[in-house]
Design an enzyme around this catalytic site. Structure first.
Site, PDB file in Angstrom:
ATOM      1  N   ARG A 176       4.535  13.179  15.395  1.00 20.31           N
ATOM      2  CA  ARG A 176       5.122  14.177  16.303  1.00 20.31           C
ATOM      3  C   ARG A 176       6.335  14.848  15.674  1.00 20.31           C
ATOM      4  O   ARG A 176       6.528  16.069  15.810  1.00 20.31           O
ATOM      5  CB  ARG A 176       5.514  13.512  17.627  1.00 20.31           C
ATOM      6  CG  ARG A 176       5.993  14.507  18.685  1.00 20.31           C
ATOM      7  CD  ARG A 176       6.359  13.828  19.963  1.00 20.31           C
ATOM      8  NE  ARG A 176       7.488  12.915  19.809  1.00 20.31           N
ATOM      9  CZ  ARG A 176       8.094  12.315  20.826  1.00 20.31           C
ATOM     10  NH1 ARG A 176       7.651  12.499  22.068  1.00 20.31           N
ATOM     11  NH2 ARG A 176       9.120  11.496  20.622  1.00 20.31           N
ATOM     12  N   LYS A 195      -4.177  -1.285  15.599  1.00 16.94           N
ATOM     13  CA  LYS A 195      -4.952  -0.631  14.552  1.00 16.94           C
ATOM     14  C   LYS A 195      -6.178   0.080  15.124  1.00 16.94           C
ATOM     15  O   LYS A 195      -6.608   1.118  14.604  1.00 16.94           O
ATOM     16  CB  LYS A 195      -5.366  -1.651  13.495  1.00 16.94           C
ATOM     17  CG  LYS A 195      -4.191  -2.204  12.682  1.00 16.94           C
ATOM     18  CD  LYS A 195      -3.460  -1.108  11.910  1.00 16.94           C
ATOM     19  CE  LYS A 195      -2.430  -1.677  10.943  1.00 16.94           C
ATOM     20  NZ  LYS A 195      -1.735  -0.612  10.184  1.00 16.94           N
ATOM     21  N   ASP A 224      14.146   3.463  10.734  1.00 12.08           N
ATOM     22  CA  ASP A 224      13.339   2.600  11.587  1.00 12.08           C
ATOM     23  C   ASP A 224      12.283   3.461  12.259  1.00 12.08           C
ATOM     24  O   ASP A 224      12.591   4.252  13.159  1.00 12.08           O
ATOM     25  CB  ASP A 224      14.232   1.932  12.627  1.00 12.08           C
ATOM     26  CG  ASP A 224      13.467   1.041  13.594  1.00 12.08           C
ATOM     27  OD1 ASP A 224      12.232   0.917  13.450  1.00 12.08           O
ATOM     28  OD2 ASP A 224      14.109   0.468  14.500  1.00 12.08           O
ATOM     29  N   TYR A 278      -1.798  -6.867  16.614  1.00 11.70           N
ATOM     30  CA  TYR A 278      -1.921  -5.982  15.450  1.00 11.70           C
ATOM     31  C   TYR A 278      -3.278  -5.266  15.470  1.00 11.70           C
ATOM     32  O   TYR A 278      -3.363  -4.053  15.253  1.00 11.70           O
ATOM     33  CB  TYR A 278      -1.763  -6.825  14.201  1.00 11.70           C
ATOM     34  CG  TYR A 278      -2.100  -6.185  12.883  1.00 11.70           C
ATOM     35  CD1 TYR A 278      -1.145  -5.469  12.165  1.00 11.70           C
ATOM     36  CD2 TYR A 278      -3.363  -6.350  12.312  1.00 11.70           C
ATOM     37  CE1 TYR A 278      -1.437  -4.917  10.928  1.00 11.70           C
ATOM     38  CE2 TYR A 278      -3.670  -5.801  11.083  1.00 11.70           C
ATOM     39  CZ  TYR A 278      -2.715  -5.079  10.390  1.00 11.70           C
ATOM     40  OH  TYR A 278      -3.022  -4.530   9.165  1.00 11.70           O
ATOM     41  N   ASN A 284       1.807   4.692   7.068  1.00  8.44           N
ATOM     42  CA  ASN A 284       1.396   3.402   6.523  1.00  8.44           C
ATOM     43  C   ASN A 284       2.158   2.212   7.094  1.00  8.44           C
ATOM     44  O   ASN A 284       1.647   1.091   7.077  1.00  8.44           O
ATOM     45  CB  ASN A 284       1.565   3.425   4.996  1.00  8.44           C
ATOM     46  CG  ASN A 284       1.426   2.054   4.392  1.00  8.44           C
ATOM     47  OD1 ASN A 284       0.328   1.502   4.305  1.00  8.44           O
ATOM     48  ND2 ASN A 284       2.545   1.468   3.984  1.00  8.44           N
ATOM     49  N   ILE A 343       0.830  -1.207   0.000  1.00  8.39           N
ATOM     50  CA  ILE A 343       0.000   0.000   0.000  1.00  8.39           C
ATOM     51  C   ILE A 343       0.864   1.255   0.000  1.00  8.39           C
ATOM     52  O   ILE A 343       0.550   2.243  -0.677  1.00  8.39           O
ATOM     53  CB  ILE A 343      -0.953  -0.014   1.210  1.00  8.39           C
ATOM     54  CG1 ILE A 343      -1.972  -1.145   1.077  1.00  8.39           C
ATOM     55  CG2 ILE A 343      -1.672   1.324   1.339  1.00  8.39           C
ATOM     56  CD1 ILE A 343      -2.812  -1.367   2.324  1.00  8.39           C
TER      57      ILE A 343
END
Length: 283
Positions: free
Chosen positions: A146, A180, A86, A176, A113, A41
């Site tokens: 941030r 989300k 990272d 996960y 993403n 994506i």
């Protein structure tokens, strides 16, 4: 982790009456930062933004190449800055953003993403895995947002956070999914707090998307995609290019009155599963 920078420029101009005219320019003169841009994506989104005129800051933990392009510099409609960083490491994020801003200036669009999962069931999760998946899928979005906020354009801009339908329903991968779900809440907070600065924040919740993350499942079970698709109302799952337009829409001025929203891009599976109904009615 060391960061590596690559900068190249794509020419997307056509000639019209002696003048150079942009072919697609919805994001002309905009700077867009996309994380997790090395594949899936993120790559599809970065490329669509780039095709439509944006300058791209592409951040990924792995080395990135866009081999179909070269370093032509006769015109700059959409340049691409490839950064290795990272996004779970605060200092790595800060260095990447500092380098990006020094080279391309203020940022107009942020697409958070980067993400992924290794633990498919609750039994697979220990404390280390729990922390790792929350860091990759939720904390990374906090850290990048941030770091980017002080460098947003004075004219405002748009943040698009990639969440998942796992935020709403059980589809496995519980760590996960928890991360989300946190993204959906964070997005609403950002939308309200950043509105006075004319920065919008929205989330996209994709359904199943055929990315490289499915390769190991296909290796074990070659018909897994076909079986999965049978649960979707349309009988197919998404490609990354099915998700990118939704992200780009929310990033564009066409969505200027949309903020704090969560856009489902899920092929209708959260609305219902006809296979389940058919099995029930035929029982």
């Amino acid at each position: 982790m060391t960061e590596k920078t690559t900068l190249f420029i794509e020419t997307t101009l056509s000639q019209s009456g002696g003048r150079q005219v942009s072919v697609e320019a919805r994001f002309a003169n905009k700077v867009a930062l996309v994380t997790g841009s090395g594949a899936g994506i993120g790559l599809a989104t970065a490329r669509q933004l780039h095709r439509e005129g944006a300058i791209i800051i592409a951040i990924d933990r792995d080395e990135q190449t866009w081999p179909e392009h070269d370093d032509r510099s006769d015109a700059q409609v959409g340049s691409v800055l490839l950064l290795k960083a990272d996004v779970t490491c605060e200092r790595s994020v800060e260095r990447a953003i500092e380098r990006a801003v020094s080279q391309v200036g203020e940022i107009d669009i942020l697409v958070n993403n980067a993400g992924g999962s290794v633990a498919e069931t609750f039994r697979d999760i220990d404390l280390e895995v729990w922390r790792s998946e929350l860091e990759l899928n939720a904390t990374s979005q906090f850290l990048v947002t941030r770091a980017v906020l002080p460098h947003f354009s004075d004219a405002g801009g748009a943040i698009v956070n990639v969440s998942s339908i796992n935020a709403l329903m059980y589809f496995g991968n519980p760590a996960y999914s928890a991360a989300k779900a946190a993204i959906v809440s964070l997005t609403k907070s950002l939308a309200i707090e950043l509105a006075p600065k004319r920065i919008r924040a929205n989330a996209v919740l994709p359904g199943s998307v055929r990315t490289e993350a499915w390769d190991f499942r296909i290796a074990k079970n070659p018909d897994v995609i076909e079986r999965l698709a049978s649960w979707y109302p349309g009988g197919f799952i998404a490609d990354p290019d099915d998700i990118a337009p939704a992200i780009c829409f929310l990033a564009s001025n066409e969505a200027r009155f949309i903020t704090g929203s969560s856009l489902l891009v899920d092929g209708g599976i959260t609305a219902g599963t006809p296979k389940l109904v058919a099995d029930f009615l035929n029982a």
